[in-house]
Design an enzyme around this catalytic site. Structure first.
Site, PDB file in Angstrom:
ATOM      1  N   ASP A   1      20.012  18.981  40.342  1.00 48.12           N
ATOM      2  CA  ASP A   1      19.885  17.453  40.178  1.00 48.12           C
ATOM      3  C   ASP A   1      21.270  16.958  40.111  1.00 48.12           C
ATOM      4  OD1 ASP A   1      16.928  17.105  38.263  1.00 48.12           O
ATOM      5  OD2 ASP A   1      17.243  17.527  40.509  1.00 48.12           O
TER       6      ASP A   1
ATOM      7  N   ASP B   1      13.680  11.775  47.402  1.00 49.12           N
ATOM      8  CA  ASP B   1      14.809  12.029  46.186  1.00 49.12           C
ATOM      9  C   ASP B   1      16.125  12.954  46.684  1.00 49.12           C
ATOM     10  OD1 ASP B   1      12.555  12.954  43.296  1.00 49.12           O
ATOM     11  OD2 ASP B   1      12.927  10.938  44.564  1.00 49.12           O
TER      12      ASP B   1
ATOM     13  N   ASP C   1       8.967   6.600  30.262  1.00 45.15           N
ATOM     14  CA  ASP C   1      10.178   6.182  30.495  1.00 45.15           C
ATOM     15  C   ASP C   1      10.377   4.821  29.824  1.00 45.15           C
ATOM     16  OD1 ASP C   1      10.684   8.664  31.613  1.00 45.15           O
ATOM     17  OD2 ASP C   1      10.932   7.742  33.601  1.00 45.15           O
TER      18      ASP C   1
ATOM     19  N   ASP D   1      17.076  23.853  39.002  1.00 45.42           N
ATOM     20  CA  ASP D   1      17.177  22.427  39.196  1.00 45.42           C
ATOM     21  C   ASP D   1      18.208  21.765  38.984  1.00 45.42           C
ATOM     22  OD1 ASP D   1      14.635  19.784  39.459  1.00 45.42           O
ATOM     23  OD2 ASP D   1      16.493  20.060  40.324  1.00 45.42           O
TER      24      ASP D   1
ATOM     25  N   HIS E   1       8.807   6.829  35.467  1.00 50.41           N
ATOM     26  CA  HIS E   1       7.541   7.506  34.848  1.00 50.41           C
ATOM     27  C   HIS E   1       7.029   6.324  33.518  1.00 50.41           C
ATOM     28  CE1 HIS E   1       9.952  10.771  35.563  1.00 50.41           C
ATOM     29  NE2 HIS E   1       8.993  11.290  36.336  1.00 50.41           N
TER      30      HIS E   1
ATOM     31  N   GLU F   1       5.544  15.138  45.500  1.00 51.24           N
ATOM     32  CA  GLU F   1       6.667  15.867  45.494  1.00 51.24           C
ATOM     33  C   GLU F   1       6.603  17.151  45.062  1.00 51.24           C
ATOM     34  OE1 GLU F   1       9.743  13.899  42.922  1.00 51.24           O
ATOM     35  OE2 GLU F   1      10.868  15.627  42.929  1.00 51.24           O
TER      36      GLU F   1
ATOM     37  N   LYS G   1       8.218  21.069  44.549  1.00 53.16           N
ATOM     38  CA  LYS G   1       8.890  21.790  43.885  1.00 53.16           C
ATOM     39  C   LYS G   1       8.674  23.314  43.634  1.00 53.16           C
ATOM     40  CE  LYS G   1      12.063  21.807  39.726  1.00 53.16           C
ATOM     41  NZ  LYS G   1      12.392  21.116  38.318  1.00 53.16           N
TER      42      LYS G   1
ATOM     43  N   HIS H   1      15.087  20.331  45.402  1.00 53.63           N
ATOM     44  CA  HIS H   1      13.636  21.375  45.338  1.00 53.63           C
ATOM     45  C   HIS H   1      13.731  22.257  46.537  1.00 53.63           C
ATOM     46  CE1 HIS H   1      11.855  18.216  42.215  1.00 53.63           C
ATOM     47  NE2 HIS H   1      12.990  18.923  41.715  1.00 53.63           N
TER      48      HIS H   1
ATOM     49  N   GLU I   1      12.462  16.211  47.834  1.00 55.32           N
ATOM     50  CA  GLU I   1      13.698  16.135  46.950  1.00 55.32           C
ATOM     51  C   GLU I   1      14.730  17.312  47.625  1.00 55.32           C
ATOM     52  OE1 GLU I   1      13.747  15.639  42.679  1.00 55.32           O
ATOM     53  OE2 GLU I   1      15.043  17.329  42.405  1.00 55.32           O
TER      54      GLU I   1
ATOM     55  N   MET J   1       9.474   2.170  42.449  1.00 51.54           N
ATOM     56  CA  MET J   1       8.455   3.427  42.615  1.00 51.54           C
ATOM     57  C   MET J   1       7.958   3.633  41.090  1.00 51.54           C
ATOM     58  SD  MET J   1       8.511   6.867  41.624  1.00 51.54           S
ATOM     59  CE  MET J   1       9.908   7.659  41.835  1.00 51.54           C
TER      60      MET J   1
ATOM     61  N   ASP K   1      17.364  11.132  42.437  1.00 55.64           N
ATOM     62  CA  ASP K   1      16.819  11.781  41.449  1.00 55.64           C
ATOM     63  C   ASP K   1      17.597  12.766  40.793  1.00 55.64           C
ATOM     64  OD1 ASP K   1      13.510  13.549  40.730  1.00 55.64           O
ATOM     65  OD2 ASP K   1      15.135  12.425  39.419  1.00 55.64           O
TER      66      ASP K   1
HETATM   67  C1  DIG Z   1      11.291  15.607  39.351  1.00 52.80           C
HETATM   68  O1  DIG Z   1      12.198  15.890  40.426  1.00 52.80           O
HETATM   69  C2  DIG Z   1      10.134  14.639  39.669  1.00 52.80           C
HETATM   70  C3  DIG Z   1      10.068  13.724  38.486  1.00 52.80           C
HETATM   71  O2  DIG Z   1      11.326  13.191  37.737  1.00 52.80           O
HETATM   72  C4  DIG Z   1       9.607  12.669  38.905  1.00 52.80           C
HETATM   73  O3  DIG Z   1       8.113  12.653  38.695  1.00 52.80           O
HETATM   74  C5  DIG Z   1       9.681  12.530  40.242  1.00 52.80           C
HETATM   75  C6  DIG Z   1      10.079  11.338  41.316  1.00 52.80           C
HETATM   76  O4  DIG Z   1      11.405  11.301  41.427  1.00 52.80           O
HETATM   77  N1  DIG Z   1      10.775  13.604  40.712  1.00 52.80           N
HETATM   78 MN    MN Z   2      12.310  14.397  42.115  1.00 54.91          MN
HETATM   79 MN    MN Z   3      14.732  17.982  40.506  1.00 53.16          MN
END
Ligand code: DIG
Ligand code: MN
Ligand code: MN
Length: 398
Positions: A260, A248, A60, A258, A57, A184, A186, A223, A220, A91, A290
C-alpha cells in the site's frame, strides 16, 4: 507556472479513506507509531492537502458498539465537518475483517450466524453511506478465504457470496440508495488464499448475479501486483466491460505483502501506463488512494504522503499528454498497426468475406518482415518519464 499543473482540484476526484491518512503505522511486527487522529480532523487533513473526497468503513467512523444516540451524533458531526471542509463522502464499505467474529470469513463463513451478522453490518453501512451521500459501495472480501481447503468447498463459498451480494442489491433497490456496488479483489492476506483473488475473477462472476448491472469492480494496484499481474490490463478489461466503478491507487513491489505504498512510488512506469489509460479513455469515477505513509513518518509526513499520491498522478497525467503529442511516437504507432493494400483484414463475418479470406495466400515472410521498433518506442517513453523529452524539456531530445 508548471507546478499549478500538479495542484489537485475537485475535478480530479482524488479521495482518501479515513483508514489511509489515519493509518497509525501498526504492522504485524510493530505497534502504532503515530497518535490517533479523529475522523473529523482527518477530513480537515484531506481538505488541507487539496483532495476532493473521503471514504470510510463503518467502524472507521462509528465504533462497533456505539449506541444509537452516539452513532447519530457522530454521523451528524461528520456530515457537518465534511460540508464545512468541502469534502464529499464518495465511497463507503463495511469492515468485515477486523472483529474476531470474522476470523473465518464473513459472507462465506461456515457459520450461518456469522453470515447473517455480516449482512446486517453491511446493510447498516449502506444506511450510513446513504446518509453521507456516498454513491459507491465497495465490498472487499478480506477474510473470505482459507488456510486449508478442508474447511469448505470453494463453490459453496462462491454461492454464499452471490447470495449476500444479491441481497445487498435488493436492499439498494428497496431503499432507492442508488449505489453502484464495486467488488475488490486481493489474492491473499490476511487469509492464506482469498476467494476471487484478482479483478478478472470478479469480472467472471458478476454476470451470475441477479442485478449484474448494479455491480462492478474496484481494482487495486497493489493487489494485482501481489498476484504478479499487470494492473493496466486488469483495469482495461474492467473498463471495456463497463465495470470500472472505482479504483484503488497505490503501489507495490511485485511478490511482496500488501505494501500500500504512495501511488507511483515503487513502479512509476507501470503507474504511467495506468494513468495514461485512465486519462485516454476519460475515466471519471473517483481516484481513491488506498495507501498509507511509511511507518517511519510522523503526522506531517502523512500529509507529504497524501500530497505525493496526487502529485504523482498529475505529473504522470502530464507525461501522458506529452507521450500522446510526441510526433515520433505517433508515427511509430501508425506504422506498426497499418493495414496493407489488398491484404484481407478481420471484419464482421459474412459469407463473401470468409470466401475471400480462405482464398487468399498470405506471404508470411513478407508480412513477418515489418519492423517493430518497440525498443525505440519504449526508450521514448522512458525519456519522457525521466524528463529528457517532451513539452517541458530544454535538452535536445536524442
Ligand atoms: C483494502 O485494500 C480494502 C479495504 O481497505 C477497503 O474495504 C477497500 C476499499 O478501498 N480496500
Ligand atoms: Mn483497497
Ligand atoms: Mn491493499
Amino acid at each position: 507556472m508548471h507546478d499549478n499543473l500538479y495542484t489537485p482540484r475537485p475535478e480530479h476526484k482524488f479521495s482518501f479513506g479515513l483508514w489511509t491518512v489515519g493509518n497509525r503505522g501498526r504492522d504485524p511486527f510493530g505497534d502504532a507509531v503515530r497518535p490517533p487522529v479523529k475522523p473529523n480532523d482527518l477530513v480537515r487533513l484531506i481538505a488541507e492537502v487539496g483532495a476532493w473526497g473521503v471514504n470510510l468503513h463503518d467502524n472507521d467512523l462509528v465504533p462497533i458498539d456505539a449506541s444509537a444516540i452516539d452513532r447519530d451524533r457522530i454521523v451528524r458531526e461528520f456530515k457537518n465537518t465534511c460540508a464545512n471542509q468541502g469534502v464529499v463522502t464518495s465511497m463507503v464499505s463495511a469492515n468485515l475483517f477486523f472483529d474476531p467474529i470474522f476470523r473465518d470469513g464473513a459472507f462465506t463463513s461456515n457459520d450461518p450466524a456469522v453470515r447473517a451478522y455480516a449482512l446486517q453490518k453491511t446493510l447498516r453501512a449502506m444506511d450510513l453511506g446513504a446518509e453521507l451521500g456516498a454513491k459507491t459501495y465497495v465490498i472487499w472480501g478480506g477474510r473470505e478465504g482459507t488456510e486449508t481447503d478442508a474447511c469448505r468447498r470453494p463453490d459453496e463459498a462462491i454461492a454464499r457470496l452471490r447470495d449476500a451480494i444479491n441481497y445487498v442489491c435488493e436492499y439498494n433497490l428497496a431503499n432507492k440508495y442508488g449505489y453502484r456496488i464495486a467488488l475488490e479483489a486481493k489474492p491473499n492476506e490476511p487469509r492464506g488464499d482469498t476467494y476471487f483473488p484478482t479483478t478478472g475473477a470478479y469480472l467472471g462472476f458478476i454476470d451470475s448475479l441477479a442485478h449484474a448491472d448494479m455491480v462492478g469492480v474496484n481494482p487495486e494496484v497493489a493487489h494485482e501486483h501481489m498476484a504478479g499481474l499487470n494492473i493496466t490490463h486488469a483495469v482495461a478489461q474492467a473498463w471495456e466491460a463497463g465495470k470500472l466503478f472505482h479504483i484503488d491507487l497505490n503501489d507495490q513491489v511485485i511478490g511482496r505483502y500488501d505494501q500500500d505504498f504512495r501511488f507511483a512510488s515503487a513502479n512509476p512506469k507501470a503507474a504511467f501506463f495506468l494513468v495514461k489509460f485512465l486519462e485516454d479513455v476519460g475515466y471519471d469515477n473517483p481516484r481513491h488512494f488506498d495507501a498509507h505513509a511509511y511507518r517511519t513518518e510522523d503526522n506531517e509526513g502523512v500529509k507529504d504522503f497524501a500530497r505525493g499520491c496526487m502529485r504523482n498522478y498529475l505529473v504522470l497525467k502530464e507525461k501522458a499528454l506529452c507521450w500522446n503529442a510526441d510526433a515520433e511516437i505517433q508515427e511509430i504507432l501508425t506504422e506498426i498497426s497499418s493495414a496493407r493494400p489488398g491484404v484481407p483484414t478481420v471484419e464482421k463475418f459474412r459469407e463473401s468475406h470468409a470466401k475471400e479470406l480462405l482464398g487468399y495466400r498470405f506471404d508470411r515472410d513478407q508480412i513477418g518482415m515489418r519492423r517493430l521498433p518497440y525498443e525505440r518506442l519504449d526508450q521514448l517513453t522512458i525519456d519522457i518519464l525521466l524528463g529528457v523529452r517532451g513539452r517541458r524539456s530544454t535538452v535536445n531530445s536524442g
